[in-house]
Design an enzyme around this catalytic site. Structure first.
Site, PDB file in Angstrom:
ATOM      1  CE  LYS A 175      -3.967  -2.257   2.276  1.00 28.49           C
ATOM      2  NZ  LYS A 175      -4.986  -2.164   3.366  1.00 28.49           N
ATOM      3  CE1 TYR A 227      -9.592  -3.070   0.601  1.00 28.79           C
ATOM      4  CE2 TYR A 227      -8.528  -1.146  -0.352  1.00 28.79           C
ATOM      5  CZ  TYR A 227      -8.460  -2.321   0.375  1.00 28.79           C
ATOM      6  OH  TYR A 227      -7.258  -2.742   0.898  1.00 28.79           O
ATOM      7  CG  ASN A 278      -3.661  -2.229   6.911  1.00 26.64           C
ATOM      8  OD1 ASN A 278      -3.553  -1.904   5.736  1.00 26.64           O
ATOM      9  ND2 ASN A 278      -4.683  -2.932   7.362  1.00 26.64           N
ATOM     10  CG  HIS A 286      -5.422  -6.348  -0.228  1.00 29.62           C
ATOM     11  ND1 HIS A 286      -6.615  -6.480   0.417  1.00 29.62           N
ATOM     12  CD2 HIS A 286      -5.463  -7.199  -1.297  1.00 29.62           C
ATOM     13  CE1 HIS A 286      -7.370  -7.362  -0.251  1.00 29.62           C
ATOM     14  NE2 HIS A 286      -6.683  -7.807  -1.292  1.00 29.62           N
ATOM     15  CD  GLU A 294      -9.041  -9.184  -3.516  1.00 29.47           C
ATOM     16  OE1 GLU A 294      -9.884  -8.879  -2.645  1.00 29.47           O
ATOM     17  OE2 GLU A 294      -7.891  -9.604  -3.233  1.00 29.47           O
TER      18      GLU A 294
END
Ligand code: ATP
Ligand code: MG
Length: 139
Positions: A10, A50, A113, A116, A127
């Protein structure tokens, strides 16, 4: 059982130049990289990715964050890749993540965080197809 999962490094992590350190932890967990590229998501791409969280209070902030800088998207392959990558990542909130996990080592907070990983083989397939075509998967 050999399986594939989908990973994103990320923007909080690429901003801190952590791509290499995170990829090393991924490879040390026994996962093989069979496709990889660095991209910058558009807001629309982040919202589509998302979509399952579109009714959550953090959706706007999360999708702004996900397009705030470059990300490294990859396809990982290995024995039980989905669960083994989830294990290597650690809990969503780094405060709850186990020692030695990617999120314990690098995540800043529950949103920023660092990584993913798909939560099931079915979502992994969706995905992967969202970001890669068949010719780009070379493992
Ligand atoms: P990911 O789907 O990114 O691998 P995850 O499956 O551990 O993470 P999800 O519940 O699917 O967690 O949430 C997706 C992402 O939304 C999280 O990784 C995090 O970036 C963000 N997020 C989740 N919960 C919160 C929250 N309470 N506040 C802010 N952001 C959150
Ligand atoms: Mg998730």
């Amino acid at each position: 059982m050999t399986q594939r999962t989908f990973s994103i490094i990320k923007p909080d992590a690429t901003k801190r130049n952590l791509q290499g350190a995170i990829l090393k932890m991924i490879q040390d967990a026994g996962l093989r990289i069979v496709a990889m590229k660095m991209i910058r998501m558009t807001k629309e791409q982040a919202e589509g990715f998302y979509a399952v969280h579109s009714d959550k209070p953090f959706f706007g902030s999360l999708t702004d964050f996900m397009c705030s800088g470059p990300v490294v998207v990859s396809v990982l392959e290995g024995e039980n890749a989905v669960s083994s990558y989830r294990q290597a990542m650690g809990a969503t909130n780094p405060a709850n993540a186990d020692e030695g996990t990617i999120r314990k080592s690098f995540a800043l907070d529950i949103e920023k965080n660092s990584v993913h990983g798909s939560d099931a083989p079915e979502t992994a397939a969706v995905e992967i197809a969202y970001f890669f075509n068949q010719l780009e998967i070379v493992g």
